[in-house]
Structure formats: C-alpha cells, structure tokens
Design a protein around this motif. Sequence first.
Motif, PDB file in Angstrom:
ATOM      1  N   ASN A  73       4.600 -12.095  38.533  1.00 39.89           N
ATOM      2  CA  ASN A  73       4.519 -11.137  39.630  1.00 39.89           C
ATOM      3  C   ASN A  73       5.066  -9.774  39.226  1.00 39.89           C
ATOM      4  O   ASN A  73       4.530  -8.732  39.621  1.00 39.89           O
ATOM      5  N   ALA A  74       6.143  -9.768  38.431  1.00 41.35           N
ATOM      6  CA  ALA A  74       6.697  -8.503  37.958  1.00 41.35           C
ATOM      7  C   ALA A  74       5.681  -7.764  37.080  1.00 41.35           C
ATOM      8  O   ALA A  74       5.555  -6.540  37.148  1.00 41.35           O
ATOM      9  N   TYR A  75       4.942  -8.539  36.272  1.00 44.92           N
ATOM     10  CA  TYR A  75       3.972  -7.962  35.343  1.00 44.92           C
ATOM     11  C   TYR A  75       2.911  -7.143  36.071  1.00 44.92           C
ATOM     12  O   TYR A  75       2.529  -6.065  35.622  1.00 44.92           O
ATOM     13  N   GLU A  81       3.615  -1.429  32.981  1.00 44.19           N
ATOM     14  CA  GLU A  81       3.550  -0.003  32.692  1.00 44.19           C
ATOM     15  C   GLU A  81       4.931   0.569  32.346  1.00 44.19           C
ATOM     16  O   GLU A  81       5.054   1.422  31.456  1.00 44.19           O
ATOM     17  N   GLU A  82       5.980   0.067  33.013  1.00 44.24           N
ATOM     18  CA  GLU A  82       7.309   0.677  32.854  1.00 44.24           C
ATOM     19  C   GLU A  82       7.938   0.387  31.504  1.00 44.24           C
ATOM     20  O   GLU A  82       8.613   1.253  30.933  1.00 44.24           O
ATOM     21  N   ILE A  83       7.764  -0.833  30.986  1.00 47.79           N
ATOM     22  CA  ILE A  83       8.377  -1.126  29.675  1.00 47.79           C
ATOM     23  C   ILE A  83       7.304  -1.277  28.588  1.00 47.79           C
ATOM     24  O   ILE A  83       7.572  -1.785  27.511  1.00 47.79           O
ATOM     25  N   HIS A  84       6.080  -0.838  28.920  1.00 52.84           N
ATOM     26  CA  HIS A  84       5.009  -0.691  27.931  1.00 52.84           C
ATOM     27  C   HIS A  84       4.639  -2.015  27.257  1.00 52.84           C
ATOM     28  O   HIS A  84       4.743  -2.168  26.032  1.00 52.84           O
ATOM     29  N   LEU A 135      17.797  -9.814  33.676  1.00 53.23           N
ATOM     30  CA  LEU A 135      16.432  -9.351  33.397  1.00 53.23           C
ATOM     31  C   LEU A 135      16.132  -8.008  34.062  1.00 53.23           C
ATOM     32  O   LEU A 135      15.279  -7.254  33.591  1.00 53.23           O
ATOM     33  N   SER A 136      16.831  -7.702  35.145  1.00 50.69           N
ATOM     34  CA  SER A 136      16.585  -6.444  35.850  1.00 50.69           C
ATOM     35  C   SER A 136      16.984  -5.237  35.007  1.00 50.69           C
ATOM     36  O   SER A 136      16.601  -4.106  35.318  1.00 50.69           O
ATOM     37  N   LEU A 137      17.763  -5.458  33.942  1.00 50.15           N
ATOM     38  CA  LEU A 137      18.217  -4.360  33.088  1.00 50.15           C
ATOM     39  C   LEU A 137      17.304  -4.120  31.889  1.00 50.15           C
ATOM     40  O   LEU A 137      17.547  -3.196  31.108  1.00 50.15           O
ATOM     41  N   ALA A 138      16.278  -4.964  31.719  1.00 53.52           N
ATOM     42  CA  ALA A 138      15.426  -4.893  30.523  1.00 53.52           C
ATOM     43  C   ALA A 138      14.754  -3.529  30.404  1.00 53.52           C
ATOM     44  O   ALA A 138      14.190  -3.013  31.378  1.00 53.52           O
ATOM     45  N   GLN A 139      14.805  -2.977  29.182  1.00 52.39           N
ATOM     46  CA  GLN A 139      14.154  -1.704  28.908  1.00 52.39           C
ATOM     47  C   GLN A 139      13.032  -1.831  27.874  1.00 52.39           C
ATOM     48  O   GLN A 139      12.334  -0.865  27.610  1.00 52.39           O
ATOM     49  N   SER A 140      12.882  -3.046  27.301  1.00 55.13           N
ATOM     50  CA  SER A 140      11.828  -3.256  26.318  1.00 55.13           C
ATOM     51  C   SER A 140      11.395  -4.716  26.350  1.00 55.13           C
ATOM     52  O   SER A 140      12.124  -5.583  26.856  1.00 55.13           O
ATOM     53  N   TYR A 141      10.246  -4.972  25.789  1.00 55.87           N
ATOM     54  CA  TYR A 141       9.736  -6.340  25.753  1.00 55.87           C
ATOM     55  C   TYR A 141      10.620  -7.232  24.898  1.00 55.87           C
ATOM     56  O   TYR A 141      10.708  -8.438  25.134  1.00 55.87           O
ATOM     57  N   ARG A 142      11.328  -6.680  23.911  1.00 56.62           N
ATOM     58  CA  ARG A 142      12.200  -7.491  23.060  1.00 56.62           C
ATOM     59  C   ARG A 142      13.362  -8.075  23.853  1.00 56.62           C
ATOM     60  O   ARG A 142      13.759  -9.235  23.636  1.00 56.62           O
ATOM     61  N   THR A 143      13.915  -7.314  24.762  1.00 57.95           N
ATOM     62  CA  THR A 143      14.983  -7.814  25.631  1.00 57.95           C
ATOM     63  C   THR A 143      14.475  -8.956  26.495  1.00 57.95           C
ATOM     64  O   THR A 143      15.156  -9.972  26.674  1.00 57.95           O
ATOM     65  N   VAL A 144      13.264  -8.790  27.014  1.00 60.31           N
ATOM     66  CA  VAL A 144      12.664  -9.844  27.835  1.00 60.31           C
ATOM     67  C   VAL A 144      12.464 -11.107  27.007  1.00 60.31           C
ATOM     68  O   VAL A 144      12.705 -12.220  27.477  1.00 60.31           O
ATOM     69  N   TYR A 145      12.033 -10.959  25.767  1.00 62.50           N
ATOM     70  CA  TYR A 145      11.861 -12.121  24.883  1.00 62.50           C
ATOM     71  C   TYR A 145      13.148 -12.949  24.816  1.00 62.50           C
ATOM     72  O   TYR A 145      13.147 -14.172  25.032  1.00 62.50           O
ATOM     73  N   VAL A 207      14.637   2.364  45.232  1.00 67.49           N
ATOM     74  CA  VAL A 207      15.940   2.337  45.892  1.00 67.49           C
ATOM     75  C   VAL A 207      17.017   2.284  44.813  1.00 67.49           C
ATOM     76  O   VAL A 207      16.962   1.459  43.898  1.00 67.49           O
ATOM     77  N   LEU A 208      17.997   3.195  44.912  1.00 64.70           N
ATOM     78  CA  LEU A 208      19.057   3.322  43.911  1.00 64.70           C
ATOM     79  C   LEU A 208      18.481   3.520  42.505  1.00 64.70           C
ATOM     80  O   LEU A 208      19.089   3.139  41.497  1.00 64.70           O
ATOM     81  N   GLY A 209      17.285   4.100  42.453  1.00 70.42           N
ATOM     82  CA  GLY A 209      16.670   4.412  41.174  1.00 70.42           C
ATOM     83  C   GLY A 209      16.071   3.225  40.446  1.00 70.42           C
ATOM     84  O   GLY A 209      15.744   3.335  39.263  1.00 70.42           O
ATOM     85  N   ARG A 210      15.912   2.102  41.142  1.00 70.12           N
ATOM     86  CA  ARG A 210      15.369   0.895  40.510  1.00 70.12           C
ATOM     87  C   ARG A 210      13.971   0.588  41.052  1.00 70.12           C
ATOM     88  O   ARG A 210      13.705   0.762  42.238  1.00 70.12           O
ATOM     89  N   SER A 211      13.133   0.064  40.156  1.00 72.07           N
ATOM     90  CA  SER A 211      11.791  -0.361  40.569  1.00 72.07           C
ATOM     91  C   SER A 211      11.871  -1.635  41.394  1.00 72.07           C
ATOM     92  O   SER A 211      12.838  -2.405  41.296  1.00 72.07           O
TER      93      SER A 211
END
Length: 499
Positions: A73-75, A81-84, A135-145, A207-211
């Motif tokens: 659902n996040a995808y 688009e946000e973390i490319h 997971l809400s802090l992830a900035q790249s796909y590697r972090t998600v991995y 909200v609070l700058g978060r998606s």
Amino acid sequence: MSSAEKALHRAESKKSASVLDAADVAILESEDALTPEERRAERNFVWRLDAVFITVAWLSYVFKYLDQTNISNAYVSGMKEEIHIVGNQYNYFTTLFNAGYIVMLYPSCILISHVGPSVWLPGCELVWGVLTCTLSLAQSYRTVYGLRFLIGLAEGSAWPGYITLISQWYLPHEVAFRMALFNCAQPVGAMLSGALQGALSTHLEDVLGRSGWRWAFIVNGVMTIAVALVAFVALPGYPERPNPLAKWYLGPREIKIAQARNARVHRSPQRGITGKSFLRALTFWPLWLIAIAWSWGSNTTPANYYNLWLKSLKLPDGHARYSVAMLNYLPIIGQALQLVTQLLLTFASDLTGKRLPWLLVHSAINLTSQVILVIRPADRHAYMAGWYLNYCGAASTMLLAAWGSGYLQDEPEVRTILFATGTVFSYIQNAFLPIAAFPASEAPNWRIGAKVYLGAMAFSTVLFIIISFLFRRVDKIREEQAKRGEKDEDSRSLRFWVY
C-alpha cells in the motif's frame, strides 16, 4: 473418578472399535465420557479460550499481517516516487522479508518449545512493532531492504507458534474453524492496511512534514506494540505449562479441563524439541506431503498484484482511472471474500468431520480464478472477477493443518515442525517465484503470471487426493491393529517405511 481418568478408561475400553476420522473419534469420546455438568464446564472453558486467547491471537496476527503487507500500500501511495524505487526493487522488499521469515521458522519452533509461547511470541511482536515504526524513517530502498529482513525475522515466530497453541488447546473437531478464525486476521489486516493507507494518504499527508505512507508505518507499529503488551498476560502457555499471568481467566479448574480434554483424544503434552526429535519428525510422510500441498494449494499470490494492475488503468484522457485512495480500497472487497470463504469452508469441514470435499471446493474456486487470469478477458469487470475469486482460494492451509493435526495427536513435536515446514515451503515459494512470474517491470501484462499458478493448483489438487488415500490407509492399518489388541507403535503408520 476425575474427568481425565474417565476419558482414559473410556479410551481403553474402546480399543477394538473401528478407527474413524480423527475428528469423529474426538466427538464420539467427548459425548460418551462426559456428564452434563462436565459438558457445561467444557463449554464455558472453550468460551473463555475463544473470548481471550483467540481474540488476542487474532489481534496479534491482524497487526502482524498489516505490518507485513503495508509495503504494498505504501508503494502505490507515494513511497515509490519519494525514495525512487525502480525495476524489481519492490519485489525484493517481499523477497527479503520472506528470507528473514524463513530463517527464523525452525529456530523459533525449537525456542518456543523451551521458553514457552507466552514469553516468546509477545517478545518477538514487540521487536517487529518497533522495527515497523522505524520504516517511517527510510530514505532509500537499501534501508527498506534491511528493515524488511529484520521484520521478517521477528515475524517468523508468529504463525507456527499460534497455530501450535490452537492445536494444543482445542479438540480435533474444533480446531479447523479456530485456525480459520485466527487466519482471518490476514484478510482483515490487509483490509485495514488498505483502509488505513487510504485514510492517511488523504488526511495526514504532509502533517509534521511527513508523507501519509510514513504515518502508516508509525501507526501500524504503535498498535502492534500495544497488542504485544496485552499478549504477555493473555496467552495461555501450554496446558501442561500454563502461563501464570493468565490465571485471571484460566484458573486451576480450567487447566484441569484442558488436560482432561487432551487425555480424551490421546494428545501428548508439548515437549521441548531436541535435535533427535527434530530429525525424527522429518521421517513422517504427512509432514512433507501436507507442507508441499499447502505451499502450492493456497494459490493466492496473484491477488497481491491486483493493485498494481489497478494502478495501470487509465481513462481515455490519459489520467489514472482510480485515485490513490481507491487503489487501497478496491482490494478490500477481495480480502472480505477471502475472510468469508475461509470461515465457511472450515466451519463446514469441522461440522461434517471431512477435509477432502472442502479442499476440492477450494480447488474449484482457485482453478476458475487462474483460468480467468490466464485468459485475460477484454471486459474489465470480468477480469476483476478473476482477481476477486483468487482472494477466495486461501482456505486450504487451515484445512490441511487441521487434517494433519488430527492424525498427530500423540506427536506434538511433529505437529509443530509440520506447521513450520509448511510455512517454510510457502515462503520459499513466495520469496522467489513471484519475481519470475510477476516482475514489477512487466506490470500489468505479465507474460507468465497466472499460468504458473494454474499448474500449481492442478498439482496441489492431485496431492489432496493422494493425502486422503494415504490417511484412509492409516485408518485401515490402525483398525486392524485395534482388532488384534495392538497399538500403532512409534506412529509407524505415519512414517515412510510403512509404504
């Protein structure tokens, strides 16, 4: 004479009786052995288990499945688009989760048999709740991995652990429906994930700058942590090793009733799994055949890609046919169908004491769904019907688990390892096969896709029939032994060298 002694005396006096289906035996003995007062006490006991244990287990698995599936659902809600995220990186999110899940399954079965479920299961749940928030802090796909692998590692404890508990507290004619009640947390978790993501993408975006998709991970994780804390005082442990923190609803009287019920169906106490007992379990043919049948038989992987197909649909003017919210809401229809189908088929199976006929109903639904998905009718609504039917094909796991459990009453280690093995096979399949069958780069026109799963469903249907034939042969062997005054020593009728 206590209830347990009555049950054991009754069992000894019936050695020469015909060997029936395991569920039928349990029903006959419970009816014959109990007084009206004992039956009322048992009904109250079962009600307590349902109201507390099944409810907490269900909530735990709702949020477990929500935490597992919210990546989809996040995808489609801005994460891509946000973390490319590009190419098959999305598929690897699932693959790495499944890899972690697989790694934990057998170690978890061994650890829980020694540590106890009322400590191990909530402890693991706390861990994956915290990781989901992260997971809400992830900035790249590697972090998600990395996080997805660790979440899978922690969640690998849940399904086999809870199913083992259900198989140890409920009688064979009660178990399939309770397993289905528990497993219905999957579609409910998926529905909540879609509804939650749809709402958050609309109301908490920025909200609070978060998606919105980041808020979904935070909310999911916090709810998981809350349920884990409740589970510490609500999970019952094993009947022979009850959780002392659960005395508020399972006192000494209820524990005695649980032990008497287990004695009545010749169910052995749950024991710590050793290297020797683990290897011995691998010599049981039901473990292998049932594990293979349920890993291929659920056949619902295509449904996980439904929202990717929906995302590809365009209006004549080139705009997306469905909004982000609708991409999350439409799969809820299929998840609701999955819930209803599971409950109906397992209830009918427990009521009739039969497994094979309802597995064949399940097969008919799945085969129909895959044929539609292979044909890809031009009419959009006809094609959608194929997707929705695919959601309905998830009942086989519960029916097979209950079927195997009924024949393994005196083999608790084999029961536990069976549940883990079936899950291992399922997750191995789901870790790798979807990448080949449903690569994200080919969406929505997958070349292989449903063709693979159509063949798998045909194969699993044949396996259902083979398993039924072999169990009938076990019944016949045990009936002949009973006539000679013998017992099925060392469960020989369920081990490879008999055939």
